[in-house]
Design an enzyme around this catalytic site. Sequence first.
Site, PDB file in Angstrom:
ATOM      1  N   ALA A  66       0.875  -1.098   0.082  1.00  0.00           N
ATOM      2  CA  ALA A  66      -0.038  -0.005  -0.006  1.00  0.00           C
ATOM      3  C   ALA A  66       0.944   1.357   0.044  1.00  0.00           C
ATOM      4  O   ALA A  66       2.011   1.317   0.208  1.00  0.00           O
ATOM      5  CB  ALA A  66      -0.997  -0.069   1.162  1.00  0.00           C
ATOM      6  N   GLY A 112      -0.291  -5.178   0.769  1.00  0.00           N
ATOM      7  CA  GLY A 112      -1.663  -5.158   0.065  1.00  0.00           C
ATOM      8  C   GLY A 112      -1.276  -5.761  -1.348  1.00  0.00           C
ATOM      9  O   GLY A 112      -2.387  -6.328  -1.744  1.00  0.00           O
ATOM     10  N   GLU A 115      -2.020  -9.406  -0.530  1.00  0.00           N
ATOM     11  CA  GLU A 115      -3.289  -9.471  -0.173  1.00  0.00           C
ATOM     12  C   GLU A 115      -4.134  -9.576  -1.577  1.00  0.00           C
ATOM     13  O   GLU A 115      -5.192 -10.094  -1.811  1.00  0.00           O
ATOM     14  CB  GLU A 115      -3.824  -8.459   0.574  1.00  0.00           C
ATOM     15  CG  GLU A 115      -3.301  -8.774   2.125  1.00  0.00           C
ATOM     16  CD  GLU A 115      -3.528  -7.552   3.006  1.00  0.00           C
ATOM     17  OE1 GLU A 115      -4.183  -7.939   4.324  1.00  0.00           O
ATOM     18  OE2 GLU A 115      -3.098  -6.556   2.842  1.00  0.00           O
ATOM     19  N   GLU A 135       3.691  -6.066   7.521  1.00  0.00           N
ATOM     20  CA  GLU A 135       2.698  -4.835   8.175  1.00  0.00           C
ATOM     21  C   GLU A 135       3.466  -4.701   9.617  1.00  0.00           C
ATOM     22  O   GLU A 135       3.568  -3.615  10.031  1.00  0.00           O
ATOM     23  CB  GLU A 135       1.370  -5.122   7.906  1.00  0.00           C
ATOM     24  CG  GLU A 135       0.656  -4.924   6.876  1.00  0.00           C
ATOM     25  CD  GLU A 135       0.777  -5.987   5.630  1.00  0.00           C
ATOM     26  OE1 GLU A 135      -0.006  -5.987   4.855  1.00  0.00           O
ATOM     27  OE2 GLU A 135       1.642  -6.978   5.996  1.00  0.00           O
TER      28      GLU A 135
END
Length: 260
Positions: A66, A112, A115, A135
């Site tokens: 992200a 992300g 993901e 993260e």
Amino acid sequence: MEFENIVAGRKGRIQYIIINRESKLNALNKFTLCELHEALTAAYADESIGGIIITGAGTKAFVAGADITEFADFDAAGGTALARDGQATVFDFIANGSKPIIAAVNGFALGGGLELAMACHIRIAADNAKMGLPEVTLGLIPGYGGTQRLTQLVGRGKALEMIMTADMLTAADALQAGLVNQVVFQADLLPRAEELMEKILTRAPLALAAAIRSVNDAGKDGVNGFETEITEFGQCFGTHDFKEGVAAFLEKRKPEFKGR
């Protein structure tokens, strides 16, 4: 449909969605997620599109996470809303979609980005791919389904190891762990993804959608996946595609499915 941060293009019945922020290693920001939702919505609605391949621009990254610069001013409520909205509009939207979606993982798929790949129904990785959920190095945990989908794919112990150490897996290690379906040379990544998708698209579209729904219900809390399968199985008998499939089998010819 024109976009700023993604490129959407067709190749026959396959819709390509390419994250196109190569200078940022294709990092996901809120605007990119909005564009992804728009592109997916259009692809789902277009009956001439059979399946979707998602990849990143260039060879260095699928999606390297992200865009952290957007996180700096968030509080607990803002973070919760970010995760909930992203899950609904992109990650769950992919996983629960009625059309098959393949992630072609080129280079880094982190945070992300991993993901996003895990939300897709099938993952093919280039041999230079590296995957991880870093993260915890930021004082966070995965927020777009990473803790759940990684556990489903690789098991509880391996998922906790990856998340708590923040270590990356090579493509070969990801294949061994069950995180990806196949590993190919970088030059073969998109041709292989297309080859696999073309094979899938010879199958009955309504049956593919039913299979996605049934598999998604496996192990889901409060849902009996066996009942989902029974219901979906029964519904298939009422389709034109079922009649065509049986007729083609008996007549020893290839079926011509219409998605009806």
